[in-house]
Design an enzyme around this catalytic site. Structure first.
Site, short mmCIF file in Angstrom:
data_model
loop_
_atom_site.label_atom_id
_atom_site.label_comp_id
_atom_site.label_asym_id
_atom_site.label_seq_id
_atom_site.Cartn_x
_atom_site.Cartn_y
_atom_site.Cartn_z
N SER A 143 29.91 39.82 36.40
CA SER A 143 30.14 41.34 36.21
C SER A 143 30.42 41.78 34.91
CB SER A 143 31.10 41.64 37.27
OG SER A 143 31.62 43.06 37.09
N TYR A 156 39.05 41.68 41.55
CA TYR A 156 37.69 41.65 41.18
C TYR A 156 37.14 41.08 40.00
CZ TYR A 156 32.67 42.84 41.16
OH TYR A 156 31.21 42.82 40.79
#
Length: 253
Positions: A143, A156
């Site tokens: 990501s 995250y």
């Protein structure tokens, strides 16, 4: 020939979280390149619908990747039912948008369990057979949050950044056996969930749009095409890379 270099004919791919969004886009691209695909997820109805869309070269197994103790059994079932896995795409993941001061230990651990620990367990089990055959490709889905800081995604972002460290160390072990490990870092990719989220937060939407160099958002197909490349013979000498598919966001001021 160029077409042969990108062909995945005869390969079996396992795509976790392959029933929706980026996972479904990856599965479509792999099948279009000639591979057979097994997708996993927690919701059987979603998987059934996805396989109906993917066609005869796709199958599914209901599985929750957080159940790491059952992963050897999962891989054994796939080996028996479909054959040995040539390509593993660790796509399944969960998100948490919360200020770090409000994030509990349990929430942080839950993100790591899904986004990091399950990836290690799945990779370990698939890599054993790949190393025996001296052939295989493993993809992590990272990501932008694993490359640069983004507010309210501490758990995250940490889980995605940790994938790079895991990848680097696995490359040192797997490369002598011709098993490659690479990471794709998607930028902002269109999906109903993403579009609903940013439309509900206009300030964040504007910040994201200004960050991206190219016009518009990415699509699941963009991530699928990158996956096909990294798993094909065209990328036979590529391992240990983090490939942003982000329209230039990572380098744009």
């Amino acid at each position: 020939m160029a077409d042969d270099a990108f062909s995945l004919a005869g390969k079996l791919a396992l795509v976790t979280g392959g029933g929706t969004g980026i996972g479904l886009g990856i599965s479509k691209a792999l099948i279009e390149a000639g591979a057979r695909v097994v997708i996993t997820g927690r919701r059987e109805a979603v998987l059934q619908e996805a396989v109906g869309e993917l066609g005869q070269h796709a199958g599914y197994l209901v599985f929750d990747v957080t159940n790491t103790t059952a992963i050897p059994e999962l891989i054994g079932e796939i080996n028996q039912k479909y054959g040995e896995v040539d390509i593993l795409v660790n796509n399944a993941g969960i998100h948490l948008k919360k200020f770090s001061k409000d994030t509990t230990d349990e929430e942080f651990a839950g993100i790591l369990q899904t986004n990091l620990l399950s990836v290690f367990s799945l990779t370990r089990e698939c890599a054993r057979k790949m190393m025996d055959r001296k052939d295989g490709s493993i993809i992590f889905i990272g990501s932008m949050a694993g490359i640069f800081g983004i507010d309210r995604v501490a758990a995250y972002g940490t889980s995605k950044a940790a994938l790079t460290g895991l990848m680097n160390n696995l490359v040192t072990e797997y490369s002598p056996f011709n098993v490659r490990v690479n990471t794709i870092a998607p930028g902002w990719i269109e999906s109903p969930m993403f579009l609903n989220a940013i439309n509900a937060d206009p300030a964040r939407k504007e910040k994201i749009i200004n960050r991206i160099s190219m016009p518009g958002f990415g699509t699941p197909e963009d991530i699928g095409n990158a996956t096909v490349f990294l798993c094909s013979k065209a990328a036979r000498y590529i391992t240990g890379v983090v490939l942003p598919v982000d329209g230039g966001a990572v380098v744009n001021f």
